[in-house]
Design an enzyme around this catalytic site. Structure first.
Site, mmCIF file in Angstrom:
data_model
loop_
_atom_site.group_PDB
_atom_site.id
_atom_site.type_symbol
_atom_site.label_atom_id
_atom_site.label_comp_id
_atom_site.label_asym_id
_atom_site.label_seq_id
_atom_site.Cartn_x
_atom_site.Cartn_y
_atom_site.Cartn_z
ATOM 1 C CG MET A 1 -2.156 -0.813 1.087
ATOM 2 S SD MET A 1 -2.992 -0.990 2.672
ATOM 3 C CE MET A 1 -3.497 0.679 2.994
ATOM 4 C CE LYS B 1 -8.794 9.389 10.751
ATOM 5 N NZ LYS B 1 -9.203 10.386 9.792
ATOM 6 N N GLY B 2 -6.509 4.085 7.853
ATOM 7 C CA GLY B 2 -6.613 2.640 8.079
ATOM 8 C C GLY B 2 -5.341 1.875 7.770
ATOM 9 C CB CYS B 3 -3.794 -1.042 9.326
ATOM 10 S SG CYS B 3 -3.112 -0.050 10.639
ATOM 11 C CB ILE B 4 -6.919 -3.294 5.829
ATOM 12 C CG1 ILE B 4 -6.732 -3.863 7.232
ATOM 13 C CG2 ILE B 4 -7.136 -4.411 4.824
ATOM 14 C CD1 ILE B 4 -5.537 -4.776 7.401
#
Lengths: 155, 100
Positions: free
Chosen positions: A32, B97-100
């Site tokens: 990502m 902000k998310g991790c996934i």
């Protein structure tokens, strides 16, 4: 500013659900961020990529003090399945996919997925036993070759 | 005002969503090394903006690929080197902000 990380090689060695997710989350998170990533599964970590086992991974309820569960209770039949169900539900809420879907995502994102040759030989496995996302079975020497120039993370 | 003069946050994303328009998106895309924004890029950008309006954060890659119609491989091809962050930046949104 510190030099940004450009490449990571992540080793997954644990066979329990909680032993596998950190590596998967790190690999996906790396992609990502535009960081090159490889996942290398070894010893019991292989369960995460074995076609017949990867959908049945369980949380360890015995020998796992962070579960805050007395050992005898954790050993009751069905307790691990129950704890696994609870954890999967919580993970789904924050959008963490099941192992198979997560590996597909990580692979489609361009990360390499490898099985450790020594463990594969020890458990008498062949390429046919693994899910289609596995790129290859490689030796520790090949692992280091692939990891050259990057960071190695053991989970 | 040129894109270079727009106020940015610490991550280099637009500080004020009100400054965003399609031309700004195209200019930021060039900054990010994308040659042109195709219909597929716009599909992702518009989906991100819609999700942010509804939930206050950019969607996870999982949600993005499940609901926008752009799969993981295509997403990484459209926005190489960090799709979620890059698409959010072009969409005028803060870093997810998310991790996934």
């Amino acid at each position: 500013m510190a030099t940004p990380i450009e490449k990571v090689s992540i080793i997954v060695a644990g066979g329990s659900l909680e032993g596998m997710y950190p590596g998967l989350i790190l690999a996906n998170g790396a992609r990502m961020e535009g960081i090159e990533a490889d996942l290398f599964f070894t010893f019991f970590g292989l369960d995460a990529i074995i076609e017949k086992r990867m959908d049945k991974l369980k949380v360890a309820t015995v020998g796992n003090p962070a579960m805050h569960m007395p050992t005898l209770l954790g050993a009751l039949p069905g307790m691990s399945a129950f704890a696994t169900g609870m954890m999967k539900k919580e993970m789904e809420k924050i959008d963490i996919p099941p192992v198979r879907e997560f590996l597909e995502m990580i692979h489609d994102a361009g990360a390499g997925i490898y099985a450790c040759k020594a463990s594969v030989d020890m458990f008498h496995l062949t390429k046919k036993d693994f899910c289609p996302m596995v790129d290859d079975i490689i030796s520790v020497g090949q692992f280091y070759e692939r990891a050259a120039g990057g960071q190695i993370i053991f989970t | 005002m040129t894109t270079a003069e727009l106020q940015r946050d610490a991550d280099g994303h637009l500080a004020n969503r009100a400054d965003w328009n399609e031309q700004v998106a195209r200019d930021i895309a060039i900054e990010e090394g994308l040659e042109a924004l195709t219909d597929r890029h716009w599909l992702v950008i518009n989906f991100m903006r819609k999700e942010f309006d509804a939930r206050g954060d950019a969607p996870s890659i999982r949600k993005l690929t499940k609901e926008s119609g752009v799969d993981t491989k295509e997403l990484y091809a459209l926005f190489p080197k960090g799709p979620a962050k890059k698409a959010a930046k072009i969409a005028g949104l803060p870093k997810p902000k998310g991790c996934i």
